[in-house]
Design a protein around this motif. Sequence first.
Motif, PDB file in Angstrom:
ATOM      1  N   SER A 287       0.726  -1.298   0.117  1.00 24.50           N
ATOM      2  CA  SER A 287       0.065  -0.042  -0.053  1.00 24.50           C
ATOM      3  C   SER A 287       0.879   1.233  -0.043  1.00 24.50           C
ATOM      4  CB  SER A 287      -0.996   0.146   1.222  1.00 24.50           C
ATOM      5  OG  SER A 287      -1.238  -1.340   1.492  1.00 24.50           O
ATOM      6  N   ALA A 288       1.694   1.197  -0.814  1.00 22.25           N
ATOM      7  CA  ALA A 288       2.730   2.432  -0.663  1.00 22.25           C
ATOM      8  C   ALA A 288       3.098   2.757  -2.299  1.00 22.25           C
ATOM      9  CB  ALA A 288       3.942   2.513   0.138  1.00 22.25           C
ATOM     10  N   PRO A 289       2.222   3.418  -3.046  1.00 20.20           N
ATOM     11  CA  PRO A 289       2.566   3.593  -4.588  1.00 20.20           C
ATOM     12  C   PRO A 289       3.460   4.460  -4.604  1.00 20.20           C
ATOM     13  CG  PRO A 289       0.308   4.244  -3.805  1.00 20.20           C
ATOM     14  CD  PRO A 289       0.598   3.394  -2.836  1.00 20.20           C
ATOM     15  N   ASP A 290       3.566   5.593  -3.812  1.00 21.01           N
ATOM     16  CA  ASP A 290       4.202   6.649  -4.092  1.00 21.01           C
ATOM     17  C   ASP A 290       5.680   6.280  -3.913  1.00 21.01           C
ATOM     18  OD1 ASP A 290       2.789   9.457  -4.209  1.00 21.01           O
ATOM     19  OD2 ASP A 290       1.565   8.031  -2.913  1.00 21.01           O
ATOM     20  N   LEU A 291       5.998   5.448  -2.780  1.00 20.62           N
ATOM     21  CA  LEU A 291       7.347   4.915  -2.471  1.00 20.62           C
ATOM     22  C   LEU A 291       7.729   4.094  -3.613  1.00 20.62           C
ATOM     23  CD1 LEU A 291       7.328   4.116   1.063  1.00 20.62           C
ATOM     24  CD2 LEU A 291       8.281   6.173  -0.057  1.00 20.62           C
TER      25      LEU A 291
ATOM     26  N   THR B 132      -6.287  14.603  -1.849  1.00 20.86           N
ATOM     27  CA  THR B 132      -6.588  13.030  -1.301  1.00 20.86           C
ATOM     28  C   THR B 132      -5.473  12.164  -1.190  1.00 20.86           C
ATOM     29  OG1 THR B 132      -7.169  12.471  -3.350  1.00 20.86           O
ATOM     30  CG2 THR B 132      -8.926  13.320  -2.148  1.00 20.86           C
ATOM     31  N   ASN B 133      -4.343  12.606  -1.816  1.00 21.70           N
ATOM     32  CA  ASN B 133      -3.040  11.648  -1.601  1.00 21.70           C
ATOM     33  C   ASN B 133      -2.388  12.214  -0.661  1.00 21.70           C
ATOM     34  OD1 ASN B 133      -0.801  10.254  -1.506  1.00 21.70           O
ATOM     35  ND2 ASN B 133       0.035  10.955  -3.741  1.00 21.70           N
ATOM     36  N   VAL B 134      -2.735  11.488   0.731  1.00 21.77           N
ATOM     37  CA  VAL B 134      -2.274  12.049   2.033  1.00 21.77           C
ATOM     38  C   VAL B 134      -0.543  11.855   1.945  1.00 21.77           C
ATOM     39  CG1 VAL B 134      -2.353  11.706   4.492  1.00 21.77           C
ATOM     40  CG2 VAL B 134      -4.114  10.705   2.969  1.00 21.77           C
ATOM     41  N   VAL B 135       0.241  11.013   1.319  1.00 21.73           N
ATOM     42  CA  VAL B 135       1.578  11.461   1.211  1.00 21.73           C
ATOM     43  C   VAL B 135       1.876  12.525   0.867  1.00 21.73           C
ATOM     44  CG1 VAL B 135       3.538  10.142   0.716  1.00 21.73           C
ATOM     45  CG2 VAL B 135       1.926   8.681   1.412  1.00 21.73           C
TER      46      VAL B 135
ATOM     47  N   ASN C 270      -3.609  14.477  -5.641  1.00 23.41           N
ATOM     48  CA  ASN C 270      -5.115  13.569  -5.353  1.00 23.41           C
ATOM     49  C   ASN C 270      -4.545  12.184  -5.608  1.00 23.41           C
ATOM     50  OD1 ASN C 270      -6.737  15.764  -4.477  1.00 23.41           O
ATOM     51  ND2 ASN C 270      -6.605  16.285  -6.575  1.00 23.41           N
ATOM     52  N   GLU C 271      -3.415  11.718  -6.510  1.00 26.21           N
ATOM     53  CA  GLU C 271      -3.241  10.389  -6.748  1.00 26.21           C
ATOM     54  C   GLU C 271      -1.773  10.170  -6.582  1.00 26.21           C
ATOM     55  OE1 GLU C 271      -5.567   7.970  -8.077  1.00 26.21           O
ATOM     56  OE2 GLU C 271      -7.074   9.312  -7.465  1.00 26.21           O
ATOM     57  N   PRO C 272      -1.315   8.901  -6.662  1.00 25.89           N
ATOM     58  CA  PRO C 272       0.066   8.670  -6.602  1.00 25.89           C
ATOM     59  C   PRO C 272       1.024   9.449  -7.500  1.00 25.89           C
ATOM     60  CG  PRO C 272      -0.921   6.782  -6.292  1.00 25.89           C
ATOM     61  CD  PRO C 272      -1.921   7.643  -6.527  1.00 25.89           C
TER      62      PRO C 272
END
Lengths: 116, 954
Positions: free
Chosen positions: B646-650, B731-734, B818-820
């Motif tokens: 669950s870490a698409p940004d990473l 909405t992309n909290v990271v 909002n998205e990764p």
Amino acid sequence: MELLVASAIGVLTAGGIYLVLRLRTFPVILGMSLLTYAVNVFLFGSGRLTIGAPPILTDDVTNYTDPLPQALVLTAIVISFGMTAVVVMIGLGAFLGSDDDHVDDQPEAAKAEEEQ
Amino acid sequence: MSLFIIVALPFLGALLPGLMNAAGRAACAGVTFTVSLAAFVGLLTNLPQVLAGETVTARVDWLPELGLNFTLMLDGLGFFFAFLILGIGLLIITYARHYLSRDDNMGEFFTYLLLFQGAMVGIVLSDNILLLLVFWELTSLSSFLLIGYWKHLPEGRQGARMALTVTGLGGLAMIGGMLIIGQIVGSYDLSVILQNRDLIQADPMYLPALILILLGCFTKSAQFPFHFWLPHAMAAPTPVSAYLHSATMVKAGIFLMARMWPVLSGTPEWFVIVTTAGLITMVLGAVIALFKHDLKALLAFSTVSHLGLITMLLGTGTAFGAFAAVFHILNHATFKAALFMSAGIVDHEAHTRDIRRLGGLRGLMPVTFVIVTIAAFSMAGIPLLNGFLSKEMMLEEATHTVLFSAPWLVPLLATVGSLFSAAYCFRLVWHTFLGPVRDDYPSKPHDPNPGMWLPPALLAVLVVVIGVAPFLAEPFVKMVTASLLGVAAEVPDKHIKIWHGLVPALYMSIVAVVGGFLLMLAFKPLLRIWDAAPRPEAKVIFESIVEAAASLAGALIHRVHNGAFTRYAAIGIVVMVAAGYHAWSTGTVGPATRDLQPAGPVSIAGWAMLVAATGGLVAMHRNRFLALILIGIVGLMVSIGFVFLSAPDLAMTQFTVEVVTIILLLLALNFLPNRTPVESTALRRVRDAAVAVAGGLATFGLAYHYLLRDAIAAPISEFHLANSYKGGGGTNVVNVILVDFRGFDTYGEIIVLGIAALLIYALTETLLDGPVRRRLLNRTPDQPRAGDMHPMMMVVVTRLIMPVVLMVGFYIFLRGHNEPGGGFIAGLIVSIAVVMQYMASGFAWTSARLRYPYHGVIGAGVLIAGLTGIGSWFVTKPFLTSDFTYVRIPPFHEFELATAALFDLGVFLAVVGAVMLSLESFSRLARRADTEDSEHPMDIDPSREEAAAETVSS
């Protein structure tokens, strides 16, 4: 799952330490990269592991993984690139300057310098 | 005048003498004098309040969390010492102006002197003991500079080092003592501490605190057994000796004992330690002083002796003792400073300070003779001079002091000390000034100009005035005593008188003076006995201790830190693992609160690949290209793991960073050997493997345990999840955390990244300027080159996909909120697009088309991010407060405009700039080496005419 992640961290750390203890610059740099992976995953794990709940807010979802470690690790990954680049440059500069890519001063070389 | 200005004046003024150096010696001394005078006058403006019994205070909070505040106070005691420091300082400055020769750098001297003066004034005016410690250390440092002022003299350098070592160590001990006192009382303000006598003395930590503070006082004031540094500090120029080592710095320890007297004194511990040390110092110093032939050494030991006397008086813990101590401090400052300056005059004129080579100076230097005689007789305790009065009071106090339940002990030792004291005073006068005139002086002595003799003469006048009319000084001394005693005791209802009647002290005094005179007459046989007697040489002992400590430290350090990085790394890892193991085995581990999550075949497969790649990397790291591929697999598996967890940004960041890192390492490998040779022994490899396995097991254990347990405190992430959309508009909290919640962190991080890239650039420049450049130009590649370095297919493909990649980057950037995605990832993607052009079409071709230098891109990124943050100031919000709104421009959908996006643009630019600048720097090295520059994008291009012609002609 937890066992897999924890053991992966352990394996990466062990490999990293072994390579960091080598005598030439290149393996040491690789070892530091492995340690970087280990540390990043370790920090990421401090948010505990959640599958299938990315921290992207959606209307009908209430369960999300911890976003804070992700944000911290994200910058850590980018910074570690900067760090690797600097270390590689220093190692490369040392090699080009002295034709020697040893990490430590060589005893005989140090002695020769003293004699001069 | 504000106390702040009084303390600050000498420090600020210290800048001036150096500047005035070029204007001449008179200007240099003049400006120093003016600064001191200003501080002195400022001090005097506070006199009315002090005389009225008030305490003048000034306060600025500095580090209130640590209890360290810039609080100053001026009471009677502080005024007394500040008066001595600044008043005698003025005389010393006048004297030094004429004492220093033309070869001495006067600006440097006066700078140090003013620094010292400021530090001393700071000590006596501090109301905060931590602040006092700061000034205390400053006096140690500035006195080091002053003692070693004549850098060409080895004695000066050694004396300075010894003084710094001894007083510095004492200062360290005192820090400990002061911290304990602060802990007991709960405040570091002296005004509070002085009210808590009972609290401090009842505390079990009273004795350690007392000993530590006394260590600081005794080292500073040269009390036995730390007395040895003071004579060696006499290698300093005489003005320094007169100022620091008689009138001021050595009194700092005395001052502190006096300052802490109300809370520390009166206990048996205080009495025994302080009185004993004072008595021993007094007698020992006096005996040694008699047998010294160097005028300054004699005076140095006499100073040691008199400091012992004052210490002993403070140690008795009675109000009368304190009263006598204060009076003697005043008297000693007058006659001893006069004597030091006179000794300097003799040295200056006769070019020697050795008593054995002097004598008969009476007729040649009549003015000096008179000054010395008055001051020395005062020190010897001759009536009608001020030294007699305080010595009488000391003997009086001694008769009432019972140490080790032997009533005769203290009076006897006090008499012996006074006797020897009188003896060396007589010797000083007789052997230097009386006797026949000699004809072998190194230089023909005569009285100096008034600038040199007036300052000591002024002090000699004071000696006589106080001695004849003690009632003039009495109110002042009583006022100072009252502030020293504080609430602990009443000022004794006694008067300073020349005639007390036939009291025991008078007989003791007579014995001392007569005995001293007889001792002086019998000096020659005594000296033979003294020279024949064995005695420890303090300097030799000190140096052997220092040497032993240094070799012990060296033996420890060199074994651990022998210059080998691998050894440091191994030691560091072993220590960390051991510390972790200790914590693990002594702590307790709570029960697991989380269940193991099941792992499917896909995750097991990914794990297996990661482990296999790591194992392969370690096993085959000697083949460097293979190692690069393997580490690429490791990175890829880590990114996939991030996706799964669950870490698409990473995952996106890790993946793109992986690409640029591999390119970077490839560029480096171009120059490095392709294989790592086998060098370490099998034993060493086993050892390293053991360390590695231990480290791996430790991290495994730690990770496994915390993954199965919830955090002790609730994570703050709930706040981020709840406010990400409401407050940050994303909405992309990271991403919202990066650009909004913790934007300041991110701002710092892009700056670090930029600095790293600039560092790489600077290193490259340095390398290319130095001998490496020649080596690179003469380098032949160790592997055959590809015939076609810029293949046509690759050029075409990279050029085709360039707009597509840029578009993807743009998209990733925009949707980041909002998205990764976001600035970091978009920056990396765009960098890869540009790097592809370098790789395919060549460095020259690509840089020719480059419009903006990468430094500028980094700078622009940091600036944009910073200005975005500053922008919030204009709406009176803190730095980096974000805002967002939704706008709709038909025919598009409604979309969001956020200041965070502007900040993210800064991040994007900084990342692009930093990555590109690093990679470009590496390729510039390559370009210097063996690559031929080609302005054409492709080596083989059928459409190019010259290429066609070449093909035909060959």
